[in-house]
Design a protein around this motif. Structure first.
Motif, PDB file in Angstrom:
ATOM      1  N   GLN A 175      -1.279  -2.661   4.358  1.00  0.00           N
ATOM      2  CA  GLN A 175      -0.265  -3.699   4.202  1.00  0.00           C
ATOM      3  C   GLN A 175       0.961  -3.100   3.518  1.00  0.00           C
ATOM      4  N   PHE A 176       2.127  -3.284   4.136  1.00  0.00           N
ATOM      5  CA  PHE A 176       3.352  -2.672   3.618  1.00  0.00           C
ATOM      6  C   PHE A 176       4.463  -3.710   3.422  1.00  0.00           C
ATOM      7  N   ARG A 187      -5.134   5.893   2.833  1.00  0.00           N
ATOM      8  CA  ARG A 187      -4.843   4.969   3.923  1.00  0.00           C
ATOM      9  C   ARG A 187      -4.298   3.649   3.399  1.00  0.00           C
ATOM     10  N   GLY A 188      -3.209   3.214   3.991  1.00  0.00           N
ATOM     11  CA  GLY A 188      -2.621   1.917   3.681  1.00  0.00           C
ATOM     12  C   GLY A 188      -2.748   0.971   4.853  1.00  0.00           C
ATOM     13  N   HIS A 212      -0.811   6.865   3.841  1.00  0.00           N
ATOM     14  CA  HIS A 212      -0.624   7.062   5.283  1.00  0.00           C
ATOM     15  C   HIS A 212      -1.046   5.787   6.023  1.00  0.00           C
ATOM     16  N   THR A 213      -0.616   5.692   7.265  1.00  0.00           N
ATOM     17  CA  THR A 213      -0.820   4.453   8.021  1.00  0.00           C
ATOM     18  C   THR A 213      -1.921   4.558   9.060  1.00  0.00           C
ATOM     19  N   ASP A 255       0.801  -1.224   0.000  1.00  0.00           N
ATOM     20  CA  ASP A 255       0.000   0.000   0.000  1.00  0.00           C
ATOM     21  C   ASP A 255       0.833   1.272   0.000  1.00  0.00           C
ATOM     22  N   ASP A 256       2.130   1.185   0.296  1.00  0.00           N
ATOM     23  CA  ASP A 256       2.991   2.364   0.202  1.00  0.00           C
ATOM     24  C   ASP A 256       3.051   2.869  -1.241  1.00  0.00           C
ATOM     25  N   SER A 292      -7.232  -0.521   0.400  1.00  0.00           N
ATOM     26  CA  SER A 292      -6.567   0.596  -0.278  1.00  0.00           C
ATOM     27  C   SER A 292      -6.978   0.688  -1.742  1.00  0.00           C
TER      28      SER A 292
END
Length: 160
Positions: free
Chosen positions: A132-133, A129-130, A78-79, A16-17, A143
């Motif tokens: 999973q990274f 909004r994320g 963003h997280t 998601d980044d 996302s």
């Protein structure tokens, strides 16, 4: 002076980044530019009024380019520190010191643009909004839905 710049950043290899990357792919597809490589040049013309630029991170070196536009939208993931899943907020120049050498904020970019050229564009931060990274090129289901909402914001505000 050009009209619009969408400047997105994040790591498309970290789930998601890479939200901005996936948003730009959707914009390019909608514009009939399916074979454009986002890493091929500094800016890519989306249409006569709008350029896009993608990088892994926002850098001070981008400030001079940002100053050449009337309107700039910074796009990032963003997280959860931001309340809304898709946030679209006006931002102003404000240099923000960061102890991390790899973090340069959109407000700082505007402040540097203003110090270099005496002007800065009207600007917004579009944050998605994320969840999973991990190491992959896929967006989470949540996302992916937010990318659609972000597209609606951009298309409504900037007539892309």
């Amino acid at each position: 002076m050009k009209n619009n710049l969408f400047i997105g950043y994040g790591n498309p290899d970290r789930g998601d980044d890479g939200a901005a990357y996936h948003l730009f792919i959707a914009l390019l597809n909608n514009a009939g530019k399916k074979d454009v490589d986002l890493f091929s040049s500094d800016t890519i013309s989306l249409n006569a009024n709008t350029d896009i630029m993608f990088n892994f991170q926002l850098l001070p070196e981008h400030s001079e380019m940002v100053a050449q536009y009337k309107k700039v939208v910074f796009i990032d993931a963003h997280t959860g520190a931001i309340e809304d899943n898709v946030s679209f907020q006006s931002i102003k120049p404000s240099y923000q010191y960061s102890p991390f050498t790899h973090h340069f904020s959109p407000s700082s970019c505007l402040a540097v643009a203003q110090s270099l050229t005496g002007k800065h564009p009207k600007a917004w931060l579009l944050s998605i909004r994320g969840f999973q990274f991990g190491f992959n090129r896929e967006l989470s289901d949540q996302s992916r839905e937010f990318i659609d909402q972000a597209l609606e914001i951009i298309q409504g505000e900037f007539f892309v």
